[in-house]
Design a protein around this motif. Structure first.
Motif, PDB file in Angstrom:
ATOM      1  N   THR A 151       0.814  -1.219   0.000  1.00  0.00           N
ATOM      2  CA  THR A 151       0.000   0.000   0.000  1.00  0.00           C
ATOM      3  C   THR A 151       0.850   1.273   0.000  1.00  0.00           C
ATOM      4  N   PHE A 209      -8.668  -0.050   1.979  1.00  0.00           N
ATOM      5  CA  PHE A 209      -7.985  -1.331   1.884  1.00  0.00           C
ATOM      6  C   PHE A 209      -7.977  -2.026   3.247  1.00  0.00           C
ATOM      7  N   CYS A 246      -7.910  -7.894  -2.226  1.00  0.00           N
ATOM      8  CA  CYS A 246      -8.423  -6.593  -1.794  1.00  0.00           C
ATOM      9  C   CYS A 246      -7.862  -5.478  -2.658  1.00  0.00           C
ATOM     10  N   ALA A 247      -6.584  -5.572  -2.996  1.00  0.00           N
ATOM     11  CA  ALA A 247      -5.957  -4.558  -3.857  1.00  0.00           C
ATOM     12  C   ALA A 247      -6.605  -4.551  -5.239  1.00  0.00           C
TER      13      ALA A 247
END
Length: 116
Positions: A24, A35, A110-111
């Protein structure tokens, strides 16, 4: 600037913390918070996986495999009593690795979900 918001995750280890910060690194503060919110919902705590694995020694084996989305192995463990307990014992020893692999995959998902 180092963001310590990932440090609040239960049972997080240094390797996972550094990996999440690197993943991140280029996110804005808002994107990082989104996120984190999604990742917290999908992430598994290593202690939970260990406890479920140890329950397999006295109860239904393979519960921990279902938690980390290894459905086929979970079914196999149920029908073979954790591969005669040997598989369950090996998983109890390697619970951190199993959890780390699941959490890494969940973080990447998730990304992708955020499109970042």
């Amino acid at each position: 600037m180092i963001d310590y918001s990932f440090a609040s995750l239960p049972g997080i280890e240094q390797e996972e913390l550094l990996w999440l910060q690197e993943l991140t690194r280029n996110y804005s503060t808002d994107s990082r918070q989104r996120f984190l919110a999604i990742y917290q919902g999908r992430r598994k705590d290593p202690t939970t996986i260990l406890v479920c694995c140890l329950v397999g020694l006295i109860g239904p084996a393979g519960i921990h495999r279902f938690l980390i989305n290894h459905i086929g192995m979970g079914v196999l463990y149920i029908f073979t009593v954790g591969l005669c307990w040997v598989g369950t014992i090996v998983d109890a020893i390697n619970y951190r690795k199993l959890t780390w692999e699941y959490n890494k995959k969940a973080a990447l998902e998730c990304a992708v979900l955020l499109g970042l």
